[in-house]
Motif scaffolding. Sequence first.
Motif, PDB file in Angstrom:
ATOM      1  N   SER A  43      36.397  14.870  62.749  1.00  0.00           N
ATOM      2  CA  SER A  43      36.753  14.438  64.007  1.00  0.00           C
ATOM      3  C   SER A  43      36.363  15.261  65.231  1.00  0.00           C
ATOM      4  O   SER A  43      35.753  14.646  66.262  1.00  0.00           O
ATOM      5  CB  SER A  43      38.342  13.910  63.985  1.00  0.00           C
ATOM      6  OG  SER A  43      38.601  13.481  65.408  1.00  0.00           O
ATOM      7  N   LEU A  47      33.647  14.353  68.119  1.00  0.00           N
ATOM      8  CA  LEU A  47      33.886  14.253  69.453  1.00  0.00           C
ATOM      9  C   LEU A  47      33.172  15.084  70.288  1.00  0.00           C
ATOM     10  O   LEU A  47      32.749  15.021  71.541  1.00  0.00           O
ATOM     11  CB  LEU A  47      35.557  14.566  69.752  1.00  0.00           C
ATOM     12  CG  LEU A  47      36.581  13.553  69.178  1.00  0.00           C
ATOM     13  CD1 LEU A  47      37.921  14.053  69.095  1.00  0.00           C
ATOM     14  CD2 LEU A  47      36.467  12.279  70.115  1.00  0.00           C
ATOM     15  N   SER A  92      38.540  18.559  72.099  1.00  0.00           N
ATOM     16  CA  SER A  92      38.405  17.727  70.773  1.00  0.00           C
ATOM     17  C   SER A  92      39.428  17.938  69.849  1.00  0.00           C
ATOM     18  O   SER A  92      40.030  17.002  69.102  1.00  0.00           O
ATOM     19  CB  SER A  92      37.094  17.977  70.157  1.00  0.00           C
ATOM     20  OG  SER A  92      36.962  19.337  69.693  1.00  0.00           O
ATOM     21  N   THR A  96      41.847  15.000  68.871  1.00  0.00           N
ATOM     22  CA  THR A  96      42.003  14.707  67.440  1.00  0.00           C
ATOM     23  C   THR A  96      43.471  14.667  67.090  1.00  0.00           C
ATOM     24  O   THR A  96      43.706  13.902  66.410  1.00  0.00           O
ATOM     25  CB  THR A  96      41.186  15.739  66.504  1.00  0.00           C
ATOM     26  OG1 THR A  96      40.039  15.612  67.046  1.00  0.00           O
ATOM     27  CG2 THR A  96      41.479  15.509  65.105  1.00  0.00           C
ATOM     28  N   ALA A 169      34.604   8.714  65.954  1.00  0.00           N
ATOM     29  CA  ALA A 169      35.355  10.086  65.473  1.00  0.00           C
ATOM     30  C   ALA A 169      36.520   9.554  64.613  1.00  0.00           C
ATOM     31  O   ALA A 169      36.455  10.184  63.621  1.00  0.00           O
ATOM     32  CB  ALA A 169      36.306  10.793  66.678  1.00  0.00           C
TER      33      ALA A 169
END
Length: 335
Positions: A43, A47, A92, A96, A169
């Motif tokens: 993920s 991202l 990110s 996440t 993502a």
Amino acid sequence: MTQQAEPDAMPADDKHDAAPGETPRAPKRVTHADGFGAAFCASMAALCAEAAIGGTAALLVMLSRDHDSLPSGIVVVAGLVVAVALLAVLVSGFVTAVTVMPVLALARRVARRAGRAERWWWTLAAVPLVAAAAVVVFGGVAALGSLSLAPPPAYLLWWGALTVGLSPASLVAGAASRRVRDGRPVRMARRVVRDGLLAWLAVGALGAGAYGTGLVKVYEPPRLEKADLVGVWSDGHGGEVELTSTGTAVAKGLDNYVWDGMGHAQPKDCDGSGKWVPVKREGSVEGVSLTIGSCELARTWSVGGTGKEPRISHEVGKPGSGKHYTLAKVVAHKK
């Protein structure tokens, strides 16, 4: 007489788990792989790839539009790139943790409740729900901080942007998690980095080709003379200022942004007369210095827009806020 226990009388579990002369240990716990780590890394990679591609595309578009001057110098640009990259990694990870992982948890739970196998469409269906919850939570926090609600379309826009941004993502993270649980090799994060890098290079190459061939031109402020600045300039909301050829400026309802006690720039109507002078650089007008004594307005406005539709503007709020107060020249139409 007290009866002593013989060594052979020890429980079978302890005898198997402990060697002679050692104290018995608790049975080992078997940890089943759930794919959390692989999903988290995939993920974050997705991202970061989205941020790099989207940021590059936005920069290419901005170069053709009216914008503030970009930083120059190799050291400054390199430092800015490194800072943005580190910020993208941190953001990110946060996104996440608070959105993508809840999406996967919700999709897995709903699939189990429905008695179905976990598939990608369960993940995709969970994204809008988690995005809506994120908008409610963070929108509520922002409203408490500013003591005011944003317009309803703003929340709808944020929800749509989050849904679109989180979908790739979430799908990648879900695929990585399922591969771990199925006992298959996981190279999802590396694949995302590789494909994201190729996509970023493709976007950059297309942009460089468009500007290099002249298909798209880099924006340049209009080259104006002092006579071009003479006339009425309006903000489109009732505020205007008239610049005369003699250097006199007459303001009517012009917004004058002043700092309030809460650290915000609030507009106040400015009415009165003052003076103006063009700000030149290398023989070309690049701004207007405007002073209205009755309302303590003293600002330098930057020239922008185009030759046919010139504009003057100044930044509002703290430096780097990105907010501008803009006036467009009123063109008298011939009857």
